[in-house]
Design a protein around this motif. Structure first.
Motif, PDB file in Angstrom:
ATOM      1  N   UNK A   1      74.317  42.699  86.009  1.00 42.65           N
ATOM      2  CA  UNK A   1      73.101  42.056  86.533  1.00 42.65           C
ATOM      3  C   UNK A   1      72.468  42.529  85.473  1.00 42.65           C
ATOM      4  N   UNK A   2      71.895  41.604  84.828  1.00 42.96           N
ATOM      5  CA  UNK A   2      70.482  41.794  84.046  1.00 42.96           C
ATOM      6  C   UNK A   2      69.263  41.497  84.290  1.00 42.96           C
ATOM      7  N   UNK A   3      67.948  42.627  84.036  1.00 40.77           N
ATOM      8  CA  UNK A   3      67.109  42.533  84.522  1.00 40.77           C
ATOM      9  C   UNK A   3      65.895  43.185  84.046  1.00 40.77           C
ATOM     10  N   UNK A   4      65.159  42.171  83.950  1.00 36.91           N
ATOM     11  CA  UNK A   4      64.136  42.415  82.740  1.00 36.91           C
ATOM     12  C   UNK A   4      63.282  43.876  83.916  1.00 36.91           C
ATOM     13  N   UNK A   5      62.982  44.804  82.035  1.00 33.95           N
ATOM     14  CA  UNK A   5      62.078  45.549  83.427  1.00 33.95           C
ATOM     15  C   UNK A   5      60.706  45.366  83.616  1.00 33.95           C
ATOM     16  N   UNK A   6      59.559  46.807  83.854  1.00 34.30           N
ATOM     17  CA  UNK A   6      58.023  46.455  83.418  1.00 34.30           C
ATOM     18  C   UNK A   6      57.955  46.337  81.969  1.00 34.30           C
ATOM     19  N   UNK A   7      56.947  45.217  82.148  1.00 34.87           N
ATOM     20  CA  UNK A   7      55.683  44.874  80.915  1.00 34.87           C
ATOM     21  C   UNK A   7      54.544  46.307  80.811  1.00 34.87           C
ATOM     22  N   UNK A   8      55.336  46.985  79.614  1.00 35.15           N
ATOM     23  CA  UNK A   8      54.402  47.305  78.862  1.00 35.15           C
ATOM     24  C   UNK A   8      52.374  47.301  78.784  1.00 35.15           C
ATOM     25  N   UNK A   9      51.822  48.074  80.225  1.00 36.09           N
ATOM     26  CA  UNK A   9      50.247  47.055  79.981  1.00 36.09           C
ATOM     27  C   UNK A   9      49.194  47.639  78.699  1.00 36.09           C
ATOM     28  N   UNK A  10      49.447  47.082  77.509  1.00 35.93           N
ATOM     29  CA  UNK A  10      48.101  47.482  76.357  1.00 35.93           C
ATOM     30  C   UNK A  10      49.102  46.970  75.722  1.00 35.93           C
ATOM     31  N   UNK A  11      49.451  47.387  74.122  1.00 34.99           N
ATOM     32  CA  UNK A  11      49.791  48.138  73.239  1.00 34.99           C
ATOM     33  C   UNK A  11      50.956  48.719  72.706  1.00 34.99           C
ATOM     34  N   UNK A  12      52.621  48.504  73.404  1.00 37.47           N
ATOM     35  CA  UNK A  12      53.410  49.394  73.396  1.00 37.47           C
ATOM     36  C   UNK A  12      53.270  50.572  72.334  1.00 37.47           C
ATOM     37  N   UNK A  13      53.979  51.569  71.867  1.00 34.52           N
ATOM     38  CA  UNK A  13      54.054  52.109  71.426  1.00 34.52           C
ATOM     39  C   UNK A  13      54.879  51.496  69.824  1.00 34.52           C
ATOM     40  N   UNK A  14      54.547  52.296  68.936  1.00 33.77           N
ATOM     41  CA  UNK A  14      55.332  51.582  67.176  1.00 33.77           C
ATOM     42  C   UNK A  14      56.443  51.478  67.619  1.00 33.77           C
TER      43      UNK A  14
END
Lengths: 361, 163
Positions: free
Chosen positions: A236-249
């Motif tokens: 089972x493959x699930x996408x995780x939450x989307x980071x709000x804003x620009x994620x760390x480098x």
């Protein structure tokens, strides 16, 4: 007067041995005779919908052997968690028509205990081992701070009583004057404050440890009702939450997690799962999960009389192999003027783990 | 061979009575509790007939178990009738220890101490469950005590028949 000859033979005393064994086995096999019998069967009951109770007990135990549970925080310090015997408690849950389970609340029973050993890089007044012992049942809603109960934090010289009140948290060292914090979070933040007394920081660390362990507990408990489905569409493959804003480098804004069943045929006791996290954001806390949780030696027992789930988890309460085993990092982000970064000191590395059993009361 | 003549008769009588009592206990599980015991076969599980023991069935097993095993032990130790009080005390203690072992915090400590090799061995494999799932009930202790108290005069009557 003639007395009958006493034909006593000491060897007949040996008969007591099988009688004692039979007595003990019959007590265990009947659950003790009261209305609290243990009736278990590892066999599946077919297609009947499984009954899930509204309340279950749970037990956490150390992994078998010397494998403990360690939490390293950056390059600052490592905490080893040593569960004393079994850590008992209970959970309340809701079940929908499809037997999807939502955990609502939990409690930790009095006498539940774990020992924490802190080892700093360099030296810290917190270094050493201390015991965290539940003295009054601790109650909490899932994902919320505990609402009532008490625990003690004991070193060889100090006993700190931590009372969880409806209006905050009260601490007392060796029966001395109480120190009050208005909220649980205010209390746990004390751990990082070098200006606070060591005993208060140690108590705050114990509280954070308690919270941390239960976060891990519910991460695993939440997937237990999904394992059957995983076996049907493995992995089972699930996408995780989307980071709000620009994620760390260097970090994806949205990663995934893959839960893989390592068995075949049908889900059976002792089956294993791998749960791989690939830059997986938890939006609620802006935490980044990366690594693997191995779920070893699945346990599921059905009470065939009532078709009720009796027991579920990984590993066992008596040193059986298996459990929840981490090779995982959880990174906390920091924000500075809209720029998110991950400091190496905010990377928490988990190794080892615990056995987790949820059992009908 | 346990004994001869009249002495053997008293032993056989004690053992027969113990067997009858244990059978009564099994009937509670088979009939009133729908086969709710680990050792009962699958066909006994799910029995839905009417209960015949009523509320007594809740405590009958804990009553008859010490009673039966005191009688068995008294039969084995018939040549030493003066041991009867000690036999009663020993069984009362053993039965109570199992019951108290279901009480927190002993339950989780005992369960954690159960060796892992019990796993997979019939009956032994549910030892930890017995302690963690079982519920301590003071009325169970009371019924154990009643069983013990009843056992003493019964065994005395049978053993007196020897002399």
């Amino acid at each position: 007067m003639i007395h009958p000859r006493n034909s006593a033979q000491p060897s007949r005393i040996l008969w007591l041995l099988p009688v004692a064994v039979l007595a003990a086995l019959s007590i265990v096999a009947t659950g003790g005779g009261g209305g609290d019998d243990v009736v278990i069967d590892d066999n599946d009951t077919g297609d009947l919908p499984l009954n899930i109770l509204p309340t279950y007990n749970f037990f956490l135990a150390n992994l078998p052997g010397d494998a403990g549970f360690t939490v390293s925080v950056g390059s600052l310090f490592t905490i080893s968690v040593d569960i004393d015997s079994l850590f008992p408690g209970s959970v309340d849950l809701d079940t929908d028509a499809n037997n999807n389970v939502t955990f609502r609340s939990y409690s930790a029973r009095p006498s539940a205990r774990f020992d924490l050993t802190v080892s700093s890089i360099g030296t810290s007044p917190l270094d050493g081992t201390f015991a965290v012992i539940v003295t009054e049942e601790i109650n909490a809603m899932v994902d919320e701070a505990p609402g009532s109960g008490a625990f003690e934090v004991r070193t060889q010289l100090e006993t700190v009583v931590v009372s969880i009140l409806s209006s905050g948290v009260q601490l007392s060292l060796n029966g001395g004057t109480a120190v009050v914090y208005n909220t649980w979070d205010e209390f746990t933040d004390v751990f990082e404050d070098d200006n606070e007394e060591t005993w208060q920081r140690r108590a705050a660390l114990a509280a954070s440890g308690f919270e941390f362990v239960f976060e891990r507990f519910f991460e695993i408990a939440d997937v237990l009702d999904e394992l059957e489905a995983v076996t049907l569409s493995n992995p089972r493959i699930e996408v995780c939450d989307m980071f709000t804003g620009a994620p760390p480098n260097g970090v994806l804004p949205q990663g995934d997690s893959t839960l893989t069943w390592l068995g075949s045929g049908e889900l059976l006791p002792d089956d294993d799962f791998d749960w791989q996290f690939n830059q997986c954001w938890n939006d609620a806390k802006d935490d980044l999960f990366d690594g693997m949780i191995s779920l070893e030696n699945y346990t599921e027992t059905i009470d065939t009389n009532t078709n009720t789930l009796f027991e579920i988890g990984f590993g066992g309460v008596s040193g059986q192999p298996g459990g929840v085993i981490y090779e995982l990092t959880i990174s906390e982000t920091e924000e500075n003027q809209g720029v998110f970064t991950i400091s190496p000191d905010n990377v928490v590395t988990l190794n080892g783990g615990f056995a987790l059993i949820i059992q009908a009361p | 061979m346990l004994a001869f003549g009249g002495q053997r008769r008293s032993e056989v009588s004690l053992l027969a009575l113990a067997l009858l009592l244990l059978t009564t206990g099994i009937m509670v599980y088979t009939i009133d509790r729908g086969g709710a015991a680990y050792f009962l076969p699958d066909w006994a599980a799910g029995h839905t007939g009417p209960a015949i023991f009523g509320p007594l069935g809740d405590y009958l097993p804990t009553f008859v178990h010490p009673l039966a095993f005191i009688l068995i032990t008294a039969a084995i130790l018939r040549p030493w009738p003066r041991l009867l009080p000690a036999i009663c005390a020993a069984w009362f203690t053993i039965e109570c220890l199992f019951e108290v072992g279901q009480m927190a915090p002993f339950d989780s400590r005992i369960a954690a101490a159960v060796p892992s090799w019990f796993d997979g061995i019939p009956v032994l494999q549910i030892t930890a469950d017995y302690f963690t799932r079982g519920t301590y009930d003071p009325l169970d202790i009371l019924s154990i005590g009643l069983g013990t108290v009843m056992a003493y005069p019964i065994a005395r009557i049978f053993l007196r028949g020897d002399s």
